[in-house]
Design a protein around this motif. Structure first.
Motif, mmCIF file in Angstrom:
data_model
loop_
_atom_site.group_PDB
_atom_site.id
_atom_site.type_symbol
_atom_site.label_atom_id
_atom_site.label_comp_id
_atom_site.label_asym_id
_atom_site.label_seq_id
_atom_site.Cartn_x
_atom_site.Cartn_y
_atom_site.Cartn_z
ATOM 1 N N VAL A 68 -5.134 -6.078 4.724
ATOM 2 C CA VAL A 68 -5.098 -5.181 5.669
ATOM 3 C C VAL A 68 -3.746 -4.923 6.197
ATOM 4 O O VAL A 68 -3.179 -5.399 7.294
ATOM 5 C CB VAL A 68 -5.840 -6.088 6.971
ATOM 6 N N LEU A 69 -2.947 -4.491 5.265
ATOM 7 C CA LEU A 69 -1.463 -4.298 5.511
ATOM 8 C C LEU A 69 -1.294 -3.235 6.505
ATOM 9 O O LEU A 69 -0.280 -3.093 7.264
ATOM 10 C CB LEU A 69 -0.789 -3.860 4.125
ATOM 11 N N MET A 70 -2.275 -2.403 6.725
ATOM 12 C CA MET A 70 -2.198 -1.192 7.709
ATOM 13 C C MET A 70 -2.294 -1.722 9.127
ATOM 14 O O MET A 70 -1.946 -1.059 10.180
ATOM 15 C CB MET A 70 -3.243 -0.349 7.369
ATOM 16 N N ASP A 71 -2.755 -3.050 9.302
ATOM 17 C CA ASP A 71 -2.725 -3.613 10.762
ATOM 18 C C ASP A 71 -1.574 -4.644 10.708
ATOM 19 O O ASP A 71 -1.502 -5.428 11.586
ATOM 20 C CB ASP A 71 -4.235 -4.549 10.696
ATOM 21 N N HIS A 72 -0.614 -4.291 9.833
ATOM 22 C CA HIS A 72 0.445 -5.016 9.868
ATOM 23 C C HIS A 72 1.744 -4.308 10.299
ATOM 24 O O HIS A 72 2.459 -4.375 11.110
ATOM 25 C CB HIS A 72 1.024 -6.187 8.909
ATOM 26 N N GLY A 73 1.791 -3.361 9.168
ATOM 27 C CA GLY A 73 3.154 -2.465 9.050
ATOM 28 C C GLY A 73 2.164 -0.867 9.045
ATOM 29 O O GLY A 73 1.001 -0.827 9.444
ATOM 30 N N THR A 74 2.853 0.000 8.817
ATOM 31 C CA THR A 74 2.396 1.406 8.702
ATOM 32 C C THR A 74 2.543 1.913 7.400
ATOM 33 O O THR A 74 3.290 1.323 6.575
ATOM 34 C CB THR A 74 3.152 2.550 9.779
ATOM 35 N N LEU A 75 1.946 2.995 6.953
ATOM 36 C CA LEU A 75 1.939 3.708 5.743
ATOM 37 C C LEU A 75 2.018 5.290 5.980
ATOM 38 O O LEU A 75 1.035 5.747 6.568
ATOM 39 C CB LEU A 75 0.786 3.204 4.700
ATOM 40 N N LEU A 76 3.102 5.747 5.705
ATOM 41 C CA LEU A 76 3.166 7.373 6.435
ATOM 42 C C LEU A 76 3.018 7.363 7.541
ATOM 43 O O LEU A 76 2.439 8.425 8.333
ATOM 44 C CB LEU A 76 2.305 8.294 5.407
ATOM 45 N N GLY A 77 3.554 6.224 8.276
ATOM 46 C CA GLY A 77 3.454 6.308 9.761
ATOM 47 C C GLY A 77 2.194 5.977 10.600
ATOM 48 O O GLY A 77 2.036 5.761 11.785
ATOM 49 N N ASN A 78 1.099 5.724 9.722
ATOM 50 C CA ASN A 78 -0.287 5.171 10.246
ATOM 51 C C ASN A 78 -0.395 3.781 10.337
ATOM 52 O O ASN A 78 -0.350 3.248 8.806
ATOM 53 C CB ASN A 78 -1.390 5.970 9.419
ATOM 54 N N GLY A 79 -0.570 3.118 11.291
ATOM 55 C CA GLY A 79 -1.118 1.804 11.106
ATOM 56 C C GLY A 79 -0.322 0.672 12.344
ATOM 57 O O GLY A 79 -0.203 1.431 13.421
ATOM 58 N N ALA A 80 0.269 -0.271 12.332
ATOM 59 C CA ALA A 80 0.450 -1.275 13.350
ATOM 60 C C ALA A 80 2.073 -1.222 13.177
ATOM 61 O O ALA A 80 2.809 -0.892 12.309
ATOM 62 C CB ALA A 80 0.065 -2.643 13.200
ATOM 63 N N TYR A 81 2.628 -1.796 14.160
ATOM 64 C CA TYR A 81 4.203 -1.663 14.554
ATOM 65 C C TYR A 81 4.968 -2.742 14.516
ATOM 66 O O TYR A 81 6.051 -2.771 14.638
ATOM 67 C CB TYR A 81 4.214 -0.990 16.012
ATOM 68 N N ILE A 82 4.316 -4.124 14.040
ATOM 69 C CA ILE A 82 5.330 -5.302 13.938
ATOM 70 C C ILE A 82 5.871 -5.221 12.592
ATOM 71 O O ILE A 82 6.898 -5.835 12.463
ATOM 72 C CB ILE A 82 4.320 -6.412 14.263
ATOM 73 N N GLY A 83 5.200 -4.521 11.432
ATOM 74 C CA GLY A 83 5.969 -4.826 10.227
ATOM 75 C C GLY A 83 6.627 -3.697 10.012
ATOM 76 O O GLY A 83 6.794 -2.846 10.920
ATOM 77 N N PRO A 84 7.300 -3.071 8.777
ATOM 78 C CA PRO A 84 8.040 -2.071 8.464
ATOM 79 C C PRO A 84 6.992 -0.940 8.169
ATOM 80 O O PRO A 84 5.719 -1.359 7.970
ATOM 81 C CB PRO A 84 8.762 -2.352 7.295
ATOM 82 N N ASP A 85 7.512 0.392 8.226
ATOM 83 C CA ASP A 85 6.836 1.290 7.493
ATOM 84 C C ASP A 85 6.972 1.154 6.121
ATOM 85 O O ASP A 85 8.235 1.488 5.741
ATOM 86 C CB ASP A 85 7.230 2.641 7.912
ATOM 87 N N TYR A 86 6.029 1.039 5.298
ATOM 88 C CA TYR A 86 6.403 0.795 3.972
ATOM 89 C C TYR A 86 6.802 1.991 3.166
ATOM 90 O O TYR A 86 7.636 1.900 2.167
ATOM 91 C CB TYR A 86 4.970 0.130 3.192
ATOM 92 N N THR A 87 6.332 3.044 3.672
ATOM 93 C CA THR A 87 6.919 4.296 2.899
ATOM 94 C C THR A 87 8.355 4.352 3.279
ATOM 95 O O THR A 87 9.262 4.675 2.152
ATOM 96 C CB THR A 87 6.107 5.411 3.396
ATOM 97 N N ALA A 88 8.726 4.473 4.358
ATOM 98 C CA ALA A 88 10.056 4.776 4.927
ATOM 99 C C ALA A 88 10.983 3.715 4.373
ATOM 100 O O ALA A 88 12.245 4.039 3.899
ATOM 101 C CB ALA A 88 10.012 4.888 6.331
#
Length: 767
Positions: A68-88
């Motif tokens: 559930v990494l999408m509820d930790h950070g984002t991928l291509l800007g979609n997801g949660a905001y406490i972690g990094p955006d993994y793409t960027a």
């Protein structure tokens, strides 16, 4: 008058049907185009050796969902905001490494030691490598030797982060295995290639312009931003010249002008056209409830579940607010037991659960009213549905926890754990159970409502929107037995559920039920309510269907998606607000005459829904859907205002309105004492809280946009930027506390009214 009403109703029904056919047809064409033009998954990505394969990318996507990494950070800007955006983040790390590699190769020094002129040369080489040489291909994606070195170094850092964790980003270690992290790294790197690879179908024609003042021809084709990437040049990354295209600016201008123009048209249509159908109106006889049917009695037990889950959801919201402000330390519950990503998927799914149960209960309770007091042939089905909802809800939440913490084997996490897709995380088995429950609900509503002496347009709308609610959820369940390999296609159909299922089918159901209730409560005439319902339905399908496109902007579709989608979807709440204004006028008229209005509390939540729907979906929605704004806002706190206010206002408030309608009807039927002091306090605490909630997140989001604009999106998501906004991170706890208090009062109030309220002299329900 009757003939005129029939003709008018038929005309608006025809407009609604034709707009539905046109919107669905256009959306189907665009869907086919989208699927044919998604970023490819290469069979092999190699440099001097094979770095990863198609299977590695797909398996990495599976592990990304499992944990559930999408509820930790984002991928291509979609997801949660406490972690990094993994793409960027990973894209920028590769750029930093490439700078050092090229600096050593060309000048024998570190990049920081170079002169400005030398840095310019290196920046050109890095940009050429990332955006022209090492780009995505369907068969074999060939990276330069320099890009390979940069990636292998970044991969070590990413794997270490995933395996060991980082307390500054509330990511606990010890869950992800090293071999799983390596697969996830391959998937994440694929998204960086998607972000920088020019989309073949968008290749511009070479154009040469002579600028006389420079005295030499300038090739516009040399500007890389003339050829947008699969993600329309997102994320912003100044280091390689990745920036918004001109069309983003152009369509923002069109959207802004269209919003004003269409708003004027809608308001003119209401005051110059629709109001004439309400002139000299006679409202229908007010609703009278003297007893409940057996089926309605069974619905009572649904009511306490809704505020109970609402309380749990808001408490989790407060828990996450503390972690947003101080991610390195646990709050009450150790993060080893309740990590941020698990708390967030609980928070999201509890919201879906309590809102859905409230709507289901409302439909089940209203159905016998619509049928003239006739129940479904098998009322026990209401009990079965209640049990099914408890099993799916409880089992699903347990599965989310087990899956995200890695306590389920690879053969079971997809079925029983979390699918890891934001908003629709439930494991596939629980998905199937939910669909079965929705089909059962539709069956009960359909066979009950059809017993009515006359199926009026609002009742027909209730029936067919209920059918759509039961069916459209399945759009997010393909393929049924495994994950979707391509992230872009997967996310495309995920938004079918999040947007179309919620913002189309549920809003059509709301339009039908609100038209029925406002007439039944004696607030507006049947004629006016019916015509306004069809107008609202017309905007929902015409605007909301194509409006789904504003979620696809950074997945590679054209800019007009978010431009027109944002404008049209922002207009959806307008007729709802107009209907509530007219209902308020009638309510004040009734109050002025001194007549009792026993369903005042339910109406207050409906009126609140209309206002927050406009504020959250309309006003805040339009702010973030302008392409040039969304380019820098995407994946920041700025979007929180839209998401929270719109979801609670447009859907949560109607769910609670159903509860108070049921509770009031129960009190009238059984002669129970009714007092609204606690009810009013719960409403205003919740409303004040969600209204104030928007301000701190907008301030934080605006600062993130500034950093994204000046330095790149990856910077905006760093902990350093957020710590500079510490005051606003902590002050948002005040509105959070108000919402929690409001939810608790609603729970206490409804339980008391349903089960503890004393008897008093029977009251005749007149409105």
């Amino acid at each position: 008058m009757s003939n005129l009403m029939d003709q008018t109703t038929k005309k608006w029904f025809l407009i609604f049907v034709l707009s539905t056919i046109a919107a669905v047809g256009l959306f189907t064409v665009l869907t086919v185009h989208q699927i044919k033009n998604v970023p490819p998954i290469p069979q092999e990505v190699r440099g001097t050796q094979t770095l990863y394969t198609y299977d590695d990318i797909v398996q990495g996507k599976a592990y990304f969902q499992k944990y559930v990494l999408m509820d930790h950070g984002t991928l291509l800007g979609n997801g949660a905001y406490i972690g990094p955006d993994y793409t960027a983040w990973i894209l920028h790390e590769k750029i930093v490494n490439l700078r050092e590699i090229y600096a050593q190769e060309k000048f024998g020094r570190e990049y920081s030691e170079l002169s400005p002129e030398e840095k310019t040369q290196i920046d050109f080489l890095v940009t050429q490598d990332v955006r022209q040489k090492s780009t995505l291909k369907e068969g074999v994606t060939q990276l330069t030797p320099q890009h390979e070195k940069a990636w292998l170094k970044v991969k070590e850092k990413l794997v270490e982060f995933l395996v060991k964790g980082n307390p500054q980003y509330a990511w606990i270690g010890g869950l992800v295995k090293p071999e799983e992290a390596e697969k996830m790294a391959a998937f994440i790197d694929w998204t960086t290639l998607v972000a920088v690879t020019p989309r073949p179908s968008a290749a511009p024609k070479e154009e040469v312009t002579t600028i006389k003042s420079l005295g030499e021809p300038m090739s516009v084709y040399k500007n890389l931003n003339m050829h947008p990437t699969y993600t329309n040049n997102w994320p912003p990354e100044p280091a390689i010249g990745l920036d918004a295209t001109y069309s983003s600016l152009f369509w923002s201008l069109i959207a802004f002008m269209a919003c004003w123009a269409l708003t004027i048209v809608v308001m003119w249509a209401f005051y110059d056209y629709f109001l004439k159908f309400d002139t000299h109106k006679e409202v229908d006889a007010s609703l009278k409830i003297t007893k409940l049917t057996p089926m309605q009695e069974k619905v009572i037990k649904y009511v306490p579940l809704v505020p109970l889950f609402f309380v749990l959801q808001t408490l989790l919201g407060g828990y996450m607010a503390h972690l947003y402000a101080d991610p390195a330390h646990s709050w009450i519950i150790p993060q080893s037991l309740l990590p941020f990503n698990v708390a967030r998927e609980f928070h999201l799914n509890l919201a879906v659960l309590w809102i859905a149960i409230g709507w289901l209960a409302g439909g089940l309770f209203i159905a016998p009213l619509a049928s003239g007091g006739k129940d479904f042939k098998f009322p026990v089905a209401v009990d079965i549905l209640w049990i099914a909802l408890l099993i799916v809800g409880g089992g699903g939440l347990i599965g989310l926890w087990l899956g995200a913490l890695g306590k389920l084997p690879d053969s079971l996490w997809f079925w029983l754990g979390s699918e890891g897709r934001e908003y629709i995380e439930l494991g596939r088995l629980w998905d199937i159970g939910l669909v079965v429950g929705l089909v059962l609900w539709f069956t009960i509503v359909f066979f009950t409502v059809r017993k009515a002496e006359k199926i009026t347009p609002p009742l027909a709308m209730i029936i067919w929107s209920a059918f759509a609610i039961a069916v459209l959820y399945m759009a997010g369940m393909a393929p049924l037995h495994k994950i979707m390999p391509n992230f872009t296609i997967d996310d495309y159909f995920r938004w079918w559920v999040v947007h179309l299922w919620v913002e189309n089918t549920f809003e059509l159901f709301a339009a039908g039920t609100l038209a029925f209730l406002t007439v039944a409560l004696g607030l507006v005439s049947a004629r006016f309510a019916t015509i306004m319902m069809f107008f609202e339905a017309f905007l929902i399908v015409a605007a909301g269907t194509i409006g789904t496109g504003h979620h696809y902007f950074w997945m590679g579709e054209n800019e007009y998606w978010i431009a027109w989608g944002g404008v049209l979807s922002s207009l959806e709440p307008l007729p709802l607000v107009i209907l509530m204004i007219e209902a308020t006028k009638e309510y004040l008229h009734i109050k002025g005459k001194g007549d009792a209005f026993p369903f005042r509390m339910a109406f207050l939540w409906l009126a609140g829904s209309a206002f927050l729907n406009w504020l959250g979906a309309g006003f805040y929605g339009m702010l973030i859907n302008l392409p040039i704004i969304n380019y820098y806002e995407h994946g920041t706190y700025f979007g929180m205002a839209h998401g929270h206010v719109a979801l609670l206002g447009a859907f949560g408030y109607i769910s609670i309105a159903f509860l108070y309608f049921i509770a009031r009807a129960n009190a009238l039927a059984k002669g129970l004492h009714w007092d609204e002091k606690v009810s009013n306090l719960g409403f205003w605490l919740t409303t004040g809280g969600i209204f104030l909630f928007a301000f701190p997140v907008l301030v934080i989001g605006e600062k993130q946009m500034e950093w994204a604009y000046n330095y790149g999106y990856w910077v905006a998501r760093t902990r350093e930027v957020l710590e500079g906004m510490g005051f606003w991170l902590w002050i948002r706890l005040i509105p959070d506390i108000m919402i929690v208090a409001g939810a608790i009062l609603i729970l206490v109030d409804l339980v008391y009214k349903l089960y503890l309220s004393r008897k008093e002299a029977p009251v005749t329900a007149t409105t």
